[in-house]
Scaffold this motif. Structure first.
Motif, PDB file in Angstrom:
ATOM      1  N   ARG A 296       6.962  -1.387  -2.855  1.00  0.00           N
ATOM      2  CA  ARG A 296       6.014  -1.835  -1.824  1.00  0.00           C
ATOM      3  C   ARG A 296       4.579  -1.686  -2.327  1.00  0.00           C
ATOM      4  O   ARG A 296       3.751  -2.574  -2.122  1.00  0.00           O
ATOM      5  CB  ARG A 296       6.239  -1.012  -0.552  1.00  0.00           C
TER       6      ARG A 296
ATOM      7  N   GLN B  31       3.922  -4.421  -4.844  1.00  0.00           N
ATOM      8  CA  GLN B  31       3.838  -5.720  -4.174  1.00  0.00           C
ATOM      9  C   GLN B  31       2.455  -5.904  -3.518  1.00  0.00           C
ATOM     10  O   GLN B  31       1.822  -6.949  -3.657  1.00  0.00           O
ATOM     11  CB  GLN B  31       4.950  -5.831  -3.115  1.00  0.00           C
ATOM     12  N   VAL B  32       1.996  -4.873  -2.826  1.00  0.00           N
ATOM     13  CA  VAL B  32       0.690  -4.979  -2.165  1.00  0.00           C
ATOM     14  C   VAL B  32      -0.415  -5.092  -3.212  1.00  0.00           C
ATOM     15  O   VAL B  32      -1.366  -5.860  -3.049  1.00  0.00           O
ATOM     16  CB  VAL B  32       0.449  -3.785  -1.216  1.00  0.00           C
TER      17      VAL B  32
ATOM     18  N   ARG C 177      -0.143  -6.521  -6.115  1.00  0.00           N
ATOM     19  CA  ARG C 177      -0.115  -7.924  -6.582  1.00  0.00           C
ATOM     20  C   ARG C 177      -0.819  -8.826  -5.574  1.00  0.00           C
ATOM     21  O   ARG C 177      -1.624  -9.683  -5.938  1.00  0.00           O
ATOM     22  CB  ARG C 177       1.337  -8.391  -6.767  1.00  0.00           C
ATOM     23  N   GLU C 178      -0.513  -8.620  -4.298  1.00  0.00           N
ATOM     24  CA  GLU C 178      -1.117  -9.457  -3.257  1.00  0.00           C
ATOM     25  C   GLU C 178      -2.636  -9.283  -3.217  1.00  0.00           C
ATOM     26  O   GLU C 178      -3.359 -10.202  -2.862  1.00  0.00           O
ATOM     27  CB  GLU C 178      -0.511  -9.108  -1.895  1.00  0.00           C
ATOM     28  N   GLU C 179      -3.098  -8.096  -3.588  1.00  0.00           N
ATOM     29  CA  GLU C 179      -4.533  -7.810  -3.579  1.00  0.00           C
ATOM     30  C   GLU C 179      -5.188  -8.150  -4.917  1.00  0.00           C
ATOM     31  O   GLU C 179      -6.385  -7.907  -5.105  1.00  0.00           O
ATOM     32  CB  GLU C 179      -4.765  -6.330  -3.254  1.00  0.00           C
ATOM     33  N   GLY C 180      -4.390  -8.663  -5.851  1.00  0.00           N
ATOM     34  CA  GLY C 180      -4.935  -9.043  -7.152  1.00  0.00           C
ATOM     35  C   GLY C 180      -5.326  -7.862  -8.017  1.00  0.00           C
ATOM     36  O   GLY C 180      -6.227  -7.962  -8.857  1.00  0.00           O
TER      37      GLY C 180
ATOM     38  N   ALA D 129       3.091  -1.318   4.369  1.00  0.00           N
ATOM     39  CA  ALA D 129       2.267  -2.177   3.512  1.00  0.00           C
ATOM     40  C   ALA D 129       0.826  -2.189   4.020  1.00  0.00           C
ATOM     41  O   ALA D 129      -0.122  -2.169   3.230  1.00  0.00           O
ATOM     42  CB  ALA D 129       2.845  -3.589   3.490  1.00  0.00           C
TER      43      ALA D 129
ATOM     44  N   ARG E 165      -2.454  -1.283   1.922  1.00  0.00           N
ATOM     45  CA  ARG E 165      -3.489  -2.304   1.753  1.00  0.00           C
ATOM     46  C   ARG E 165      -4.862  -1.756   2.175  1.00  0.00           C
ATOM     47  O   ARG E 165      -5.862  -1.948   1.480  1.00  0.00           O
ATOM     48  CB  ARG E 165      -3.135  -3.543   2.587  1.00  0.00           C
TER      49      ARG E 165
ATOM     50  N   GLN F 276      -8.047  -1.478  -0.317  1.00  0.00           N
ATOM     51  CA  GLN F 276      -9.288  -2.224  -0.023  1.00  0.00           C
ATOM     52  C   GLN F 276     -10.472  -1.264   0.109  1.00  0.00           C
ATOM     53  O   GLN F 276     -11.577  -1.551  -0.360  1.00  0.00           O
ATOM     54  CB  GLN F 276      -9.103  -3.061   1.239  1.00  0.00           C
TER      55      GLN F 276
END
Lengths: 109, 177
Positions: free
Chosen positions: A20, A23-24, A26-29, A92, A96, A100
């Motif tokens: 998890r 994955q997060v 990756r989603e956040e670059g 997640a 995130r 951030q």
């Protein structure tokens, strides 16, 4: 960004928690390396101030600091989710938010 | 090795949080008996707790009794002490007995290794289901296989569960050194 993932093998939540987290990221670059640390003994737990498995720290800050105040010990960790549930895994959304916030502090926008 | 499907129940007699002593044979009038290894501190137990309470309340009038047993070492895990068990059972208004297996002999005799871990016995007290409560500890609304409920429904209808074993998912039982 320094991302640390601490786990205790006896608690079965760690593979899913690490998936998890990745994955997060990756989603956040984010492509920063994740330091994965096995906590194998009570001494390790004390040394790393390990409140339970899994524990994620971003730039040294726990994902859920209020849940990290207990005694260091070999145990599964309980997370309090946004919906008021209790879970062996950080959500997640929790991951995130922490990523951030760390990125903002690092000056990454 | 855990009890196998088809094995008979292993009798027990253990102190309960309400001050009584509870044994397996006192539920002889119940159609189904669930013996569930449980504890206070484990987040998997916490995640499933309200669902198990709801199942007991819903199925009680159908002849189902569940019994929760904590076998964890309370020295290493003080949240699982008998006092902490009493407080928690009161706070959550447990509709089932919550028993303390201080010697850990009951857990060993069942071959239990996790909390939660469900052993479900039919009217003859033969093991008919062993495993997890369902397939999603984290999100009840996303459960796709309701192992325990399906097993209960099958037994109450006079059949046997289609899925008799699933991997228990939870914290390890904390054995004494």
């Amino acid at each position: 960004m320094r991302i640390e993932f601490f786990y205790w093998e006896d608690c079965p939540s760690h593979p899913e928690a690490l998936d998890r987290l990745l994955q997060v990221m990756r989603e956040e670059g984010l492509a920063d390396p994740v330091e994965v640390v096995l906590i194998a003994t009570a001494e390790d737990a004390v040394h790393h101030r390990f409140p339970g498995s899994p524990t994620v720290r971003i730039n040294g800050e726990d994902l859920q600091p209020e849940g990290a105040q207990g005694q260091a010990m070999l145990t599964c960790r309980t997370y309090h989710t946004e919906t008021g549930r209790l879970s062996p895994l950080p959500t997640a959304a929790m991951i995130r938010r922490a990523l951030q916030a760390a990125r903002r502090e690092d000056g990454g926008g | 090795m855990p009890l196998a499907i088809g094995d008979r129940i292993v009798p027990f007699s253990l102190p309960a949080t309400d001050g009584s002593t509870v044994s397996a044979d006192q539920f002889a009038d119940r159609a189904v008996l669930g013996v569930i290894f449980w504890c206070n501190h484990c987040p998997y137990v916490k995640a499933w707790e309200d669902r198990l309470i709801a199942i007991q309340r819903e199925y009680a009038e159908k002849g189902v009794q569940m019994v929760m047993i904590s076998s964890n070492d309370p020295v290493a895990y003080p949240d699982d002490s008998f006092d902490a068990m009493r407080s928690h059972a009161r706070e959550k208004a447990y509709p089932f007995p919550y028993l303390f297996d201080e010697s850990q002999q009951v857990a060993r005799s069942y071959g239990a290794t996790r909390t939660p871990e469900v052993f479900l016995f039919d009217r003859e007290r033969v093991l008919r289901y062993h495993g997890a409560p369902d397939d999603n500890f984290e999100r009840p609304e996303e459960v796709t296989s309701r192992y325990l409920r399906d097993a209960l429904d099958a037994l109450l209808a006079g059949g046997t569960p289609a899925e008799a074993t699933t991997p228990p998912k939870g914290c390890t039982i904390k054995w004494r050194p």
